[in-house]
Write a protein that holds these residues in place. Structure first.
Motif: not given
Length: 69
Positions: A42-48, A50-57
């Motif tokens: 759940v924590v990993l899903y929330k991090v991945v 999230s806005g900045p991480v999603d944009a970077a990926l």
């Protein structure tokens, strides 16, 4: 000599039986392991997601598909 070998063999076999009885996890340990794994997921899903991480990926994937790095 025979008695010494027999005594060591008996100690080895009894030791293996004791280890066998205590090997592995009990049900409560499995439950705690599953709860910890789900919490981490759940924590990993929330991090991945999230806005900045999603944009970077997204940027990384788009660059990879375009063939430039």
């Amino acid at each position: 000599m025979y008695q010494l070998v027999r005594a060591r063999l008996r100690a080895l076999v009894c030791g293996m039986r004791a280890t066998r009885r205590d090997a592995g996890m009990v049900t409560s340990e499995y439950a705690m392991g599953i709860v910890a794994a789900v919490a981490f997921a759940v924590v990993l899903y929330k991090v991945v997601t999230s806005g900045p991480v999603d944009a970077a990926l997204t940027r990384i994937v788009e660059q990879a598909l375009d063939g430039r790095m």
